[in-house]
Scaffold this motif. Structure first.
Motif, PDB file in Angstrom:
ATOM      1  N   CYS A   1       0.855  -1.189   0.000  1.00 54.40           N
ATOM      2  CA  CYS A   1       0.000   0.000   0.000  1.00 54.40           C
ATOM      3  C   CYS A   1       0.893   1.241   0.000  1.00 54.40           C
ATOM      4  CB  CYS A   1      -0.903  -0.019   1.239  1.00 54.40           C
ATOM      5  SG  CYS A   1      -1.801   1.524   1.481  1.00 54.40           S
TER       6      CYS A   1
ATOM      7  N   ASN B   1       0.238   4.104   0.930  1.00 54.36           N
ATOM      8  CA  ASN B   1       0.008   4.961   2.090  1.00 54.36           C
ATOM      9  C   ASN B   1       0.606   4.372   3.363  1.00 54.36           C
ATOM     10  OD1 ASN B   1      -1.183   7.395   3.037  1.00 54.36           O
ATOM     11  ND2 ASN B   1      -2.770   6.177   4.043  1.00 54.36           N
ATOM     12  N   CYS B   2       0.269   3.102   3.664  1.00 52.61           N
ATOM     13  CA  CYS B   2       0.641   2.553   4.982  1.00 52.61           C
ATOM     14  C   CYS B   2       1.680   1.436   4.931  1.00 52.61           C
ATOM     15  CB  CYS B   2      -0.607   2.074   5.715  1.00 52.61           C
ATOM     16  SG  CYS B   2      -1.273   0.522   5.077  1.00 52.61           S
TER      17      CYS B   2
ATOM     18  N   ASN C   1       1.000  -1.729   4.138  1.00 52.58           N
ATOM     19  CA  ASN C   1       0.346  -3.033   4.226  1.00 52.58           C
ATOM     20  C   ASN C   1       0.457  -3.739   2.874  1.00 52.58           C
ATOM     21  OD1 ASN C   1      -1.232  -5.153   5.114  1.00 52.58           O
ATOM     22  ND2 ASN C   1      -3.175  -4.056   4.933  1.00 52.58           N
TER      23      ASN C   1
ATOM     24  N   CYS D   1      -4.586   0.171   0.284  1.00 50.62           N
ATOM     25  CA  CYS D   1      -5.198  -1.035   0.857  1.00 50.62           C
ATOM     26  C   CYS D   1      -6.617  -0.771   1.381  1.00 50.62           C
ATOM     27  CB  CYS D   1      -4.314  -1.601   1.969  1.00 50.62           C
ATOM     28  SG  CYS D   1      -4.378  -0.654   3.505  1.00 50.62           S
TER      29      CYS D   1
ATOM     30  N   CYS E   1      -6.875   1.515   4.517  1.00 49.54           N
ATOM     31  CA  CYS E   1      -6.691   2.944   4.238  1.00 49.54           C
ATOM     32  C   CYS E   1      -7.900   3.552   3.531  1.00 49.54           C
ATOM     33  CB  CYS E   1      -5.435   3.169   3.402  1.00 49.54           C
ATOM     34  SG  CYS E   1      -3.914   3.017   4.350  1.00 49.54           S
TER      35      CYS E   1
HETATM   36 ZN   LIG Z   1      -2.874   1.107   3.521  1.00 52.44          ZN
END
Ligand SMILES: [Zn+2]
Length: 197
Positions: free
Chosen positions: A57, A59-60, A62, A69, A72
């Motif tokens: 992901c 952003n995070c 994952n 994901c 998110c």
């Molecule tokens: Zn994420």
């Protein structure tokens, strides 16, 4: 050409998986071949599909099959809480408990002077960026109770300063644990974190 060349190669490859050695790998491969329709074919199809689609992901950190994901993108998870973990396996472990309803941030390791891993080698700049741009009110530092894990937690807490509420996981006696079997460090941590009943 050996009639078992590909099978031997498969056994060798599987033996590289965590938790499997050559012996377990041989047993697993034999089992797969015997259950060709039930296990081997579906497994081969899934592996091909995951090899094509799995990604981190953006952003995070994952692991899923989309750029961002499910956690998110879910509105239900935007409660202002952000749980910081070292590895995706820690995120998955937290998710299995169902105890945390917020979002995650996977660092991808811990700070380590010995291995020359600094903040920029981890997802720490992205963490600071997220706290500034997403409506984060509490950061839970769920890092491992190792020296590197705790050093990393202190570093992050320093970087974040007073901007958000910061908490860490409690350390102490595990559920079902007996004092006699615990190491001294765990008992000392549990004693320090004692609470009123
Ligand atoms: Zn994420």
């Amino acid at each position: 050409m050996s009639s078992t060349r590909d099978i031997d190669a498969l056994i060798e490859m599987m033996a590289k998986l965590p938790g499997l050695g050559p012996r377990s790998s041989r047993r697993a491969v034999l089992h797969l071949i015997r259950k060709r329709a039930l296990l081997l074919h579906p497994l081969a199809d899934l592996m091909q599909s995951v090899a094509r689609t799995a990604r981190e992901c953006l952003n995070c950190g994952n692991v899923g099959t989309a750029d961002i994901c499910d956690i998110c993108t879910s509105n239900k998870r935007s409660n202002g809480e952000l749980c910081v973990v070292e590895d995706v396996s820690d995120l998955w472990a937290m998710e299995r408990t169902g105890a945390f309803k917020g979002r995650y941030h996977v660092l991808g390791g811990t700070l380590s002077a010995l291995d020359a891993i600094g903040p920029d080698e981890l997802r720490i700049p992205k963490l600071i960026d997220r706290i500034a741009t997403e409506d984060i009110t509490e950061v839970v530092l769920a890092l491992n109770a190792t020296v590197d894990g705790q050093t990393t937690a202190h570093y992050i807490a320093d970087q974040l300063g007073e901007t958000v509420q910061i908490s860490t996981l409690a350390q102490g006696v595990p559920i079902g644990g007996e004092l006699d079997y615990l190491d001294d460090g765990t008992i000392a941590a549990a004693f320090k974190a004692r609470k009123k009943i």
